[in-house]
Motif scaffolding. Sequence first.
Motif, PDB file in Angstrom:
ATOM      1  N   TRP A 154      -5.161  -3.417  -2.149  1.00  0.00           N
ATOM      2  CA  TRP A 154      -6.080  -2.711  -1.364  1.00  0.00           C
ATOM      3  C   TRP A 154      -6.892  -1.440  -2.066  1.00  0.00           C
ATOM      4  O   TRP A 154      -6.194  -1.029  -3.124  1.00  0.00           O
TER       5      TRP A 154
ATOM      6  N   HIS B 117      -9.758  -5.466   6.245  1.00  0.00           N
ATOM      7  CA  HIS B 117     -10.025  -3.962   6.451  1.00  0.00           C
ATOM      8  C   HIS B 117      -8.623  -3.376   6.956  1.00  0.00           C
ATOM      9  O   HIS B 117      -7.953  -3.933   7.765  1.00  0.00           O
ATOM     10  N   LEU B 118      -8.044  -2.311   6.224  1.00  0.00           N
ATOM     11  CA  LEU B 118      -7.152  -1.664   6.840  1.00  0.00           C
ATOM     12  C   LEU B 118      -7.110  -0.291   7.196  1.00  0.00           C
ATOM     13  O   LEU B 118      -7.739   0.546   6.525  1.00  0.00           O
TER      14      LEU B 118
ATOM     15  N   ALA C  45      -9.063   1.284   3.951  1.00  0.00           N
ATOM     16  CA  ALA C  45      -8.856   0.565   2.723  1.00  0.00           C
ATOM     17  C   ALA C  45      -9.448  -0.777   2.754  1.00  0.00           C
ATOM     18  O   ALA C  45      -9.349  -1.373   3.989  1.00  0.00           O
ATOM     19  N   THR C  46      -9.812  -1.362   1.871  1.00  0.00           N
ATOM     20  CA  THR C  46     -10.562  -2.850   1.760  1.00  0.00           C
ATOM     21  C   THR C  46      -9.668  -3.695   0.945  1.00  0.00           C
ATOM     22  O   THR C  46      -9.151  -3.367   0.082  1.00  0.00           O
ATOM     23  N   SER C  47      -9.710  -5.027   1.222  1.00  0.00           N
ATOM     24  CA  SER C  47      -8.916  -5.865   0.166  1.00  0.00           C
ATOM     25  C   SER C  47      -9.498  -7.131   0.247  1.00  0.00           C
ATOM     26  O   SER C  47     -10.170  -7.848   1.333  1.00  0.00           O
TER      27      SER C  47
ATOM     28  N   PHE D 131       0.848  -1.180  -0.026  1.00  0.00           N
ATOM     29  CA  PHE D 131       0.144   0.098  -0.039  1.00  0.00           C
ATOM     30  C   PHE D 131       0.886   1.040  -0.021  1.00  0.00           C
ATOM     31  O   PHE D 131       2.129   1.042   0.255  1.00  0.00           O
TER      32      PHE D 131
ATOM     33  N   GLU E 213      -8.857   1.971  -1.468  1.00  0.00           N
ATOM     34  CA  GLU E 213      -8.936   2.996  -0.501  1.00  0.00           C
ATOM     35  C   GLU E 213     -10.462   3.417  -0.792  1.00  0.00           C
ATOM     36  O   GLU E 213     -10.928   3.799  -1.871  1.00  0.00           O
TER      37      GLU E 213
END
Length: 282
Positions: free
Chosen positions: A156, A124-125, A148-150, A107, A158
Motif C-alpha cells: 500500500w 483502495h484502503l 491508501a492505494t495499492s 500495512f 498512503e
Amino acid sequence: LRVGTKGAWNDQTLCCFCVLDFGDRFHLYTGGARYGQKKNIGVATSRDGIHWTWYERNPLFAGSMPYVIKVGDELRLYYSGGHAGLPGLQMRRSRDGFHWSQPQKVFRGCADPCVVHVADDRFHLYFCHGRRKVKDGKNVWEFRIHLATSADGIRWQERPGPILPLGPAGSWEAEGHAGPVVLKLPDAFHMWYLGAGQYRSQSAWRIGHATSPDGLHWTKSGTEPVLDIGRPGAWDGGTLMSFDIVFRDGRLLFWYAADPGKHRDETTMSIQIGFGTSRDGE
C-alpha cells in the motif's frame, strides 16, 4: 445480533463488524470480547440478513475490526492484529469464509479498515487514524479518515492527509470521523462514515454520507447525519458504532452497532447490532 451467553467468546460485547453478500446468504464477521479477555473475531450466517446463526467453531482467531472482500475466487479478510500480538493490519485468505490462512502483515497499524476492489489492478484502503490533541485543557483523541492505494491489495501507498474535513465547531461531526464504509455504485463512489460531536450533553457518534467521482476526492452530501441516534432508553439511544452497507436489488441494506449509553472503551460497553434498509439514492 446480541452478545453471547455467559462464558461465550463474545459474552460481553460485539465490536466492529462487516457483512459479505454471497448472493444466497450473508456472512457477518465481528469482533467480540469476554469479560477480562482480549478481542477475537467470529462469524455468523444468514439467509435474509435479519435472522443469524453463529458458526459453531467460533471464534475464528484473535483480532478485531474485520473487513472481508472477494477477489476472484478467494476471500480476503483484513483486520487489526494488535490484540493478537501481531502489530499492524493483517490479511488472511479463504475459499469458504470459515477456514482461513495464516496472517500476513500488509500495512501499518490502523483502525476501521475498509478495502474496495476498484479495478483489476487498483485497490483502495480507507481507514481511521487518531492523534492526541488538547481541548479545553484536556488531552483528547481526534480520529480522522485516511486513504491508501495499492495495485494488489497487499503493498500500500498512503496518500497524505485526511480525506474529509471535520464539521464546524458545535456540529454533529466537529470532534472526529471514523468507521468509513465505501461502495462503488454505478453513479459514483459513496462513503458512509461516523462523525463525533456533542449530543445530549455528551460525545456521541452518528452516520454521515459523502460522494466521489474517483474514490479519492470527496464531497459531503449535507450538513446533517443520514442516520441519527435512537430515542432515549432504546438499544441504540446512546451512540452509534460500527456499521456496514450492502447494495442489493436496488436497495441499500445496512447493519449498525449501537449502545444505549455514552461512548467509552468498547470493552465496557454493551454493543448490539440492528438492521435497516434504504432505497437507492435516498
